[in-house]
Design an enzyme around this catalytic site. Structure first.
Site, PDB file in Angstrom:
ATOM      1  N   HIS A 373     139.671  -4.386  -0.434  1.00 55.66           N
ATOM      2  CA  HIS A 373     139.860  -4.382  -1.893  1.00 55.66           C
ATOM      3  C   HIS A 373     138.874  -5.264  -2.634  1.00 55.66           C
ATOM      4  O   HIS A 373     138.475  -4.944  -3.748  1.00 55.66           O
ATOM      5  CB  HIS A 373     141.301  -4.789  -2.247  1.00 55.66           C
ATOM      6  CG  HIS A 373     141.676  -6.178  -1.860  1.00 55.66           C
ATOM      7  ND1 HIS A 373     142.021  -6.521  -0.574  1.00 55.66           N
ATOM      8  CD2 HIS A 373     141.760  -7.328  -2.576  1.00 55.66           C
ATOM      9  CE1 HIS A 373     142.317  -7.805  -0.523  1.00 55.66           C
ATOM     10  NE2 HIS A 373     142.162  -8.337  -1.719  1.00 55.66           N
ATOM     11  N   ASP A 374     138.445  -6.380  -2.045  1.00 59.46           N
ATOM     12  CA  ASP A 374     137.539  -7.298  -2.744  1.00 59.46           C
ATOM     13  C   ASP A 374     136.127  -7.281  -2.180  1.00 59.46           C
ATOM     14  O   ASP A 374     135.369  -8.235  -2.375  1.00 59.46           O
ATOM     15  CB  ASP A 374     138.093  -8.726  -2.681  1.00 59.46           C
ATOM     16  CG  ASP A 374     139.048  -9.033  -3.821  1.00 59.46           C
ATOM     17  OD1 ASP A 374     138.980  -8.330  -4.850  1.00 59.46           O
ATOM     18  OD2 ASP A 374     139.869  -9.954  -3.683  1.00 59.46           O
ATOM     19  N   LYS A 377     132.926  -8.437  -4.079  1.00 57.63           N
ATOM     20  CA  LYS A 377     132.625  -9.827  -4.397  1.00 57.63           C
ATOM     21  C   LYS A 377     131.349 -10.325  -3.728  1.00 57.63           C
ATOM     22  O   LYS A 377     130.845 -11.392  -4.095  1.00 57.63           O
ATOM     23  CB  LYS A 377     133.796 -10.728  -4.008  1.00 57.63           C
ATOM     24  CG  LYS A 377     134.995 -10.617  -4.953  1.00 57.63           C
ATOM     25  CD  LYS A 377     136.087 -11.609  -4.571  1.00 57.63           C
ATOM     26  CE  LYS A 377     137.263 -11.555  -5.534  1.00 57.63           C
ATOM     27  NZ  LYS A 377     138.341 -12.487  -5.128  1.00 57.63           N
TER      28      LYS A 377
END
Length: 516
Positions: A373-374, A377
């Site tokens: 999900h991240d 980043k």
């Protein structure tokens, strides 16, 4: 100040994305020859991650387009672009061309200008997909190097994630081929063939073998499943004549019960729940890289589980989950968070999906994809990603680009896990009331996996320590979700979470954060 201090963070856990002789390619786009000379003088002795800098120059945006269009492998790490060249907005148009037409989201872009009035800083940062913006009058040698270190780090991390993504696709393909094997002979041949595919090298260059140690009530047997000790053809699966060196290295892994990773060779160790110990030995003519160690480690697991599947016809799923965690944990390490977070988000998402009424296969797919999900980043500069205080307006805009970065990285694949991961990355910061980002989706226009992962991610984050806050207690978490029910989160998902709160809290106890 020593230039080495500009690295800011330890790179000991990172992997090489360049060969030992290669340098970081930097493109300088400016119509002033003096700028070319000064930039070359400032950056000539720069070293990042053990590699020097290779500068390339373009005197116009059109010349830069020719160079960038030829860079099919996206090997140019950073482009430093002047705003005003053959036209007042030539640099801005070049940036837009790189992102929108060339579809290159890997290269890091630094804009600099001697005429800030032509391109106001705030509007440029807001409207253009750039990584830094500098005024030439303020651009000292130190600031230029600082900016370059930050952008090189982002480029490096994006390339690492890309390599893991491609490796995941190959391992999933290999897994499907294992399942289709009907005989041990086919299985042995598949092991040797797929190692060369995963490492992207000729099979004749590899020395490899796969060994399992099986236990019965009376004795234990060591079996060589596949071996090809540099031969052009695979050895028979009953081959037991390993060289003394290979035999000793395998014995070392079995005795220590761990992977052994060196540049010269790799010994992967894995034991199944049934007590079977498996070892994969790989030796290559050229040094093995860290990313290859990661992939071979997961592949060792595949061989062990696939071998049992050949005998028991079990479904192989663990490899997909583990590499999703590897990618998720790589992002968590960079943002100074623990890898336990992605494991908990996966477990929480799975349980929530089951309670929501999704099928077992749908819930399992969300569990495998939610650790990603991240992933976007990796494109966020360290000083923003790890800022202990509140982000200012410009920092928030940059931070809010990570869902789109993650989507663009994962959406290129046809693999269902990565495709779902792309949706989760893109939509887990959307809100039920439509006030989220990046696209202000609302209600069930948000993908169900995004809605579920949003709840799981926030639930776990609130109970965890972060660089900007301490962990919340249970009552505070419950109160927050009640407040955000129907605003940030889908009401039904909040009800499901709070109705069986002990089960979700138990996941945290099963996968605690490691102490600092």
């Amino acid at each position: 100040m020593d230039d080495d201090e500009l690295v800011f963070a330890s790179d000991e856990l990172t992997e090489n994305v360049l060969s030992k002789q290669a340098k970081w390619r930097i493109l300088v786009v400016d119509d002033e020859q003096e700028i070319h000379q000064v930039t070359s003088l400032v950056m000539n002795d720069m070293v990042f991650d053990g590699h020097g800098i290779s500068l390339e120059f373009a005197s116009s945006a059109e010349e830069a387009k020719t160079i960038l269009a030829a860079d099919q492998e996206h090997d140019i790490a950073v482009a430093i672009v002047d705003v005003v060249m053959e036209s007042p907005h030539a640099g801005l148009e070049l940036v837009q061309w790189v992102r929108d037409e060339l579809k290159n989201h890997t290269i890091r872009l630094i804009l600099r200008t001697g005429q800030p009035g032509e391109a106001p800083e705030e509007s440029v940062i807001r409207n253009y997909d750039i990584n830094d913006y500098k005024n030439k009058t303020e651009l000292t040698a130190l600031r230029l190097k600082t900016s370059l270190y930050a952008t090189l780090r982002s480029y490096r991390d994006i390339r690492i994630i890309e390599r893991h993504r491609r490796g995941l696709e190959k391992i999933i393909d290999a897994t499907s081929q294992f399942i289709e094997c009907d005989t041990l002979s086919e299985f042995a041949s598949t092991i040797l063939d797929q190692i060369s595919v995963i490492l992207n090298i000729e099979s004749s260059q590899i020395v490899c073998c796969a060994v399992v140690k099986e236990y019965t009530q009376k004795r234990s047997d060591l079996k060589v499943l596949a071996a090809n000790q540099g031969a052009t053809e695979h050895l028979a699966i009953d081959q037991t004549s390993l060289t003394a060196t290979v035999d000793a290295r395998i014995a070392d892994a079995l005795q220590s019960k761990r992977n052994i990773e060196t540049e010269a060779y790799f010994v992967g160790y894995f034991t199944t729940k049934r007590g079977t110990e498996s070892v994969l030995y790989v030796e290559n003519a050229t040094p093995l890289e860290a990313v290859q160690h990661h992939l071979l480690g997961v592949f060792t697991h595949n061989i062990a589980v696939a071998h049992e599947n050949l005998k028991l016809r079990d479904v192989i799923k663990e490899s997909q989950k583990e590499l999703s965690y590897v990618i998720g944990e790589a992002v968590e390490m960079r943002s100074k968070e623990t890898g336990s977070h992605v494991k908990r988000v996966a477990k929480i998402s799975y349980l929530l999906a089951q309670k929501y009424g999704l099928t077992e296969s749908e819930a399992e797919l969300i569990k495998l994809a939610s650790p990603l999900h991240d992933v976007g980043k990796v494109g966020i500069p360290d000083h923003i990603l790890n800022k202990p205080g509140k982000h200012d307006v410009d920092e928030s805009r940059i931070m809010q680009t990570h869902p789109t970065i993650g989507y663009e990285m994962l959406n290129k694949s046809d693999n269902p896990i990565l495709q779902l991961g792309a949706h989760i990355s893109h939509e887990h910061h959307e809100r039920w009331d439509g006030k989220g980002y990046p696209r202000q989706l609302s209600g069930k226009n948000i993908h169900v996996a995004g809605r579920i992962t949003a709840v799981a991610d926030v639930f776990d984050a609130l109970g965890s320590k972060r660089c900007y806050k301490g962990p919340w207690d249970e009552d505070e978490i419950v109160e927050y979700f009640m407040q955000e029910k129907g605003r940030r989160f889908e009401p039904e998902l909040v009800d499901l979470l709070l109705a069986d709160l002990p089960s979700f809290l138990d996941i945290r106890r099963q996968f605690p954060d490691q102490p600092d």
